[in-house]
Design an enzyme around this catalytic site. Sequence first.
Site, mmCIF file in Angstrom:
data_model
loop_
_atom_site.group_PDB
_atom_site.id
_atom_site.type_symbol
_atom_site.label_atom_id
_atom_site.label_comp_id
_atom_site.label_asym_id
_atom_site.label_seq_id
_atom_site.Cartn_x
_atom_site.Cartn_y
_atom_site.Cartn_z
ATOM 1 N N ASP A 66 0.914 -1.141 -0.057
ATOM 2 C CA ASP A 66 -0.061 -0.195 0.079
ATOM 3 C C ASP A 66 0.936 1.231 -0.040
ATOM 4 O O ASP A 66 1.492 1.343 0.980
ATOM 5 C CB ASP A 66 -0.901 0.053 1.427
ATOM 6 C CG ASP A 66 -1.978 1.122 1.402
ATOM 7 O OD1 ASP A 66 -1.514 2.215 0.823
ATOM 8 O OD2 ASP A 66 -2.987 0.729 1.953
ATOM 9 N N ARG A 124 8.607 13.560 -2.105
ATOM 10 C CA ARG A 124 9.432 14.399 -1.091
ATOM 11 C C ARG A 124 10.405 13.413 -0.898
ATOM 12 O O ARG A 124 11.544 13.702 -0.871
ATOM 13 C CB ARG A 124 8.495 14.545 0.066
ATOM 14 C CG ARG A 124 9.420 15.135 1.272
ATOM 15 C CD ARG A 124 8.506 15.339 2.585
ATOM 16 N NE ARG A 124 7.973 13.994 3.051
ATOM 17 C CZ ARG A 124 7.185 13.869 3.889
ATOM 18 N NH1 ARG A 124 6.710 14.891 4.668
ATOM 19 N NH2 ARG A 124 6.533 12.700 4.537
ATOM 20 N N TYR A 156 -12.913 12.688 -3.769
ATOM 21 C CA TYR A 156 -11.999 12.438 -5.044
ATOM 22 C C TYR A 156 -11.902 14.020 -5.779
ATOM 23 O O TYR A 156 -10.706 14.156 -6.174
ATOM 24 C CB TYR A 156 -12.898 11.479 -5.999
ATOM 25 C CG TYR A 156 -12.023 11.238 -7.264
ATOM 26 C CD1 TYR A 156 -11.187 9.999 -7.144
ATOM 27 C CD2 TYR A 156 -12.073 11.971 -8.466
ATOM 28 C CE1 TYR A 156 -10.308 9.853 -8.205
ATOM 29 C CE2 TYR A 156 -11.435 11.397 -9.442
ATOM 30 C CZ TYR A 156 -10.518 10.466 -9.314
ATOM 31 O OH TYR A 156 -9.783 10.039 -10.551
ATOM 32 N N LYS A 160 -8.032 15.626 -6.141
ATOM 33 C CA LYS A 160 -7.518 15.715 -7.635
ATOM 34 C C LYS A 160 -7.172 17.276 -7.531
ATOM 35 O O LYS A 160 -6.166 17.968 -8.182
ATOM 36 C CB LYS A 160 -8.407 15.082 -8.586
ATOM 37 C CG LYS A 160 -8.502 13.822 -8.651
ATOM 38 C CD LYS A 160 -7.003 13.037 -8.584
ATOM 39 C CE LYS A 160 -7.234 11.645 -8.823
ATOM 40 N NZ LYS A 160 -5.954 10.841 -8.814
ATOM 41 N N VAL A 189 -11.617 6.241 -18.676
ATOM 42 C CA VAL A 189 -10.529 5.121 -19.267
ATOM 43 C C VAL A 189 -11.058 3.854 -18.846
ATOM 44 O O VAL A 189 -11.701 3.671 -17.644
ATOM 45 C CB VAL A 189 -9.151 5.606 -18.537
ATOM 46 C CG1 VAL A 189 -8.066 4.563 -19.169
ATOM 47 C CG2 VAL A 189 -8.787 6.914 -18.795
#
Length: 252
Positions: A66, A124, A156, A160, A189
């Site tokens: 994860d 980072r 969401y 984004k 998609v």
Amino acid sequence: MTTDQNSRFRDRTIVVTGAGSGIGRATALRIAREGGTVVATDVDAGSLDRLASEAGGPPVRTVAGDITDAAVIAAVVAAAGGPVAGLANVAGIMDGFLPPAEVDDATWDRVMAVNLTAPMRLTRALLPGMIAAGEGAIVNVVSEAALRGSAAGAAYTASKHALVGYTKNVAFFHGAQGIRANAVAPGPVITNIEGAMASEFAAARVGPVMRATLPAPALPGRLAAAITWLLSEDSANVNGAVLPSDGGWSAV
């Protein structure tokens, strides 16, 4: 500068998240076929094994886990074995289209962790090596939901939009150090990301907008083409941009 399509990533190591399926898999395969070494990470170990066996070219180094886990990020950095030339933050999850009045804390926290915090932490971790090398390309996969409020749920959409801001901030702070950060905003998609609506209100509100404006779904390879272009030297003069690859949806 235009480079040979068959060797754009020769002698270059690129990290790809969400590489087990969909856009991430297509991106990893394209990089490998163009001569690059890929560090591929995904939660599905089996899908990474299949990717590695199919890729050909330089070996694909896989890290299963994860991406929100700090230990997985550390394992990705270790697998790279030094500075990387590029990073494609592709991994992401949906939110059931839950609207602001219905989104629960667990959904909000998980979506933010995967879609925003994980890309920030991996970026980072890899930036110091890029800065020391004087070059690096970062591509964050955002969404049509980063450009409008009618393409997903509250969590969401917020994640984004925030990832676009983070992308531009990286470009601003580190552009002079040779780092480029850009975003690709897909429309529909064909992937295995769960897109079902968990809210009757959302279905009634978003559904008509989708039916009226949604273009045909694209194959993942079309998104991989945009991502790999931004990772390559072919886009050397592009920094801080958001590139819609959405079949013209953003023009509606």
